[in-house]
Design a protein around this motif. Structure first.
Motif, PDB file in Angstrom:
ATOM      1  N   LYS A  47      83.165  28.273  46.450  1.00 29.05           N
ATOM      2  CA  LYS A  47      82.911  27.221  45.472  1.00 29.05           C
ATOM      3  C   LYS A  47      82.260  25.992  46.092  1.00 29.05           C
ATOM      4  N   ARG A  87      74.719  27.386  42.242  1.00 31.64           N
ATOM      5  CA  ARG A  87      75.302  28.511  41.507  1.00 31.64           C
ATOM      6  C   ARG A  87      74.251  29.573  41.183  1.00 31.64           C
ATOM      7  N   GLU A  88      72.985  29.195  41.289  1.00 22.43           N
ATOM      8  CA  GLU A  88      71.891  30.127  41.054  1.00 22.43           C
ATOM      9  C   GLU A  88      70.775  29.852  42.055  1.00 22.43           C
TER      10      GLU A  88
END
Length: 506
Positions: A386, A391-392
């Protein structure tokens, strides 16, 4: 009697048993001929596996063999004496004897004491000085290269032509013999006649469309250019035939072998060196990225192989290049493939690098980059920590193609360098030239680039360039192959067809 005197003199210096042992070791290796060894053995009345042969002219060659081995033994003896005297702090005795030595090869052989398997290159202080010289030269070259990239396609093409001329100069000089050249005034110009005929043929084929798009329609220059393109092949053919006739007319008695050797050598340079490197120009006008990315990957692979081999290299890779190591090869391969993926993402964002050039102007470019250079987004899997900021990830489709280029640059393109290494050993030279300090000649830097340029062009034409006909490509063919009157007639005919279809639909 003469044999007894000669052998007796040698035996008094070294002892007969030592002399027999020494000739057995040296004769076959030095003279490379069983007949020579048999002659020597029969003369000395000592055994050889093929002394059944008889009727040979023994005396002159046998004496020559004995004299040469005697000189070798004597020189080795004196070297040993000097080494012993140096250890004891005394001065070596001067020799009054005259020794005859066989002419030694000028081929640069690998140093046995510095084999990759025995010690790391990092422990060799001389290598640090060589590395610094290479780095300084590389900085200057990279700076000039970046400036030429900024100036545009036309200047890059000019740079490639200059590099080809320098490479041709270095290679033409390999077989040049000043004595023969003095007897054949003007013969050297024939090499350059064939060279510039090849320049005209290859670049005329690659850049005919850009040339037509550069000149203004309706002018006399446009008509001249159109005529040149239409009769381009026959023009180049007759230029070649003129060179062929020139060569035949300059043939001179007792010089045939040298002249035909130069003729074959010139054609080998044009086929292997010039033609391959010319594919670079075709890549440039498809978009600078298709020139810059493959060229950068070769440079990265070369530098990575050098540094990995310098710090970690122990296992020799190939006998043609004793300094190449498996550690350098594997480290460079991984580095090159990763670099290809990253560099394609960076370069693919600039229109200056991705847009094809349709003419020979130097203005700024604007174009639709196409699907290859439009980013695609991929979500990262759930197992990614995390704390990772993204995240992409954003990937350009061209990056997948770049990995194939990187794979070729790291595994297959180095064989261009191995070919050049074997070539230099055949001619007994270390480098093709000395135009780049620390690197050798231009040809030494371009060996892998030529192989890579051909692959990049074939890959682009096979997997990237659109295979179906488009309106732009048809218009290009019309502009190149039809005269102005034919284009006007085609326009009127096309207008009639369109009008008929519109009336039918209404």
């Amino acid at each position: 009697m003469l044999r007894k005197f000669v052998i007796g003199d040698y035996a008094s210096q070294f002892g007969w048993d030592d002399f027999k042992k020494e000739y057995v070791i040296r004769v076959d290796r030095i003279w490379g001929s069983e007949v020579a060894a048999v002659q020597f053995c029969l003369f000395c009345r000592v055994p050889h596996r093929k002394t059944k042969l008889s009727g040979l002219n023994l005396l002159p060659f046998g004496l020559l063999c004995i004299e040469y081995i005697y000189a070798l033994l004597l020189s080795e003896k004196k070297l040993n004496q000097r080494a012993m005297q140096k250890d004891h702090g005394s001065t070596p005795a001067t020799s009054t004897g005259r020794l005859r030595h066989r002419r030694r090869s000028t081929e640069v052989l690998p140093d046995v004491d510095k084999e990759n398997g025995s010690a790391l290159l990092v422990n060799d202080q001389n290598k640090y000085r060589s590395m610094l010289t290479r780095i300084y030269s590389s900085i200057w070259m990279i700076g000039g290269f970046v400036l030429i990239l900024y100036l545009g396609h036309l200047y890059i093409w000019a740079m490639v032509v200059v590099i080809q001329i320098v490479m041709a100069t270095e290679l033409f000089s390999l077989l040049r013999k000043s004595h023969e050249d003095r007897q054949l005034p003007g013969f050297r110009l024939l090499n350059w006649h064939f060279f510039f005929t090849a320049v005209l043929f290859v670049y005329g084929r690659f850049l005919n469309q850009q040339l037509v798009n550069t000149v203004t329609s309706g002018q006399r220059l446009y008509q001249l250019v159109s005529s040149f393109i239409k009769y381009h092949m026959v023009t180049c053919y007759f230029l070649y035939i003129a060179g062929f006739m020139w060569f035949i007319l300059t043939l001179k008695k007792k010089m045939y072998k040298y002249q035909f050797g130069q003729y074959a050598w010139t054609h080998m340079i044009l086929i292997v060196v010039f033609t391959q490197s010319s594919f670079t120009v075709a890549n440039i006008f498809e978009g600078i990225i298709w020139f810059l990315l493959p060229a950068s990957l070769i440079v990265i692979n070369d530098c990575a192989a050098y540094f990995f081999g310098f710090f970690f290299g122990r296992t020799p890779l190939i006998k043609l290049s004793p300094k190449k190591t498996w550690e350098g090869f594997i480290g460079a391969s991984v580095t090159t493939i990763i670099s290809a993926f990253v560099l394609a993402n960076v370069m693919g964002r600039y229109e200056w690098l991705t847009c094809p050039r349709k003419d020979l102007s130097t203005g700024w470019l604007h174009c639709d980059p196409g699907p290859l250079f439009k980013p695609e987004y991929f979500m990262l899997p759930a197992w990614v920590p995390k704390w990772f900021p993204w995240r992409e990830v954003q990937i350009l489709p061209v990056q997948w193609h770049a990995m194939w280029l990187g794979l070729f640059a790291s595994i297959i393109a180095p064989f261009g360098g191995f070919f050049a290494s074997g070539f230099k050993r055949a001619f007994k030279i270390k480098d093709f030239g000395d135009s780049i300090p620390g690197h050798g000649g231009i040809t030494d830097r371009m060996d892998c680039q030529m192989v890579m340029a051909v692959f990049a062009y074939i890959y682009h034409q096979s997997f990237i360039s659109p295979q179906s006909l488009s309106a732009d490509r048809i218009l290009d063919q019309i502009m190149v192959n039809l005269t102005f009157e034919e284009q006007e007639a085609l326009f009127l005919k096309l207008g009639q067809i369109i009008q008929r279809r519109l009336s039918d639909e209404s």
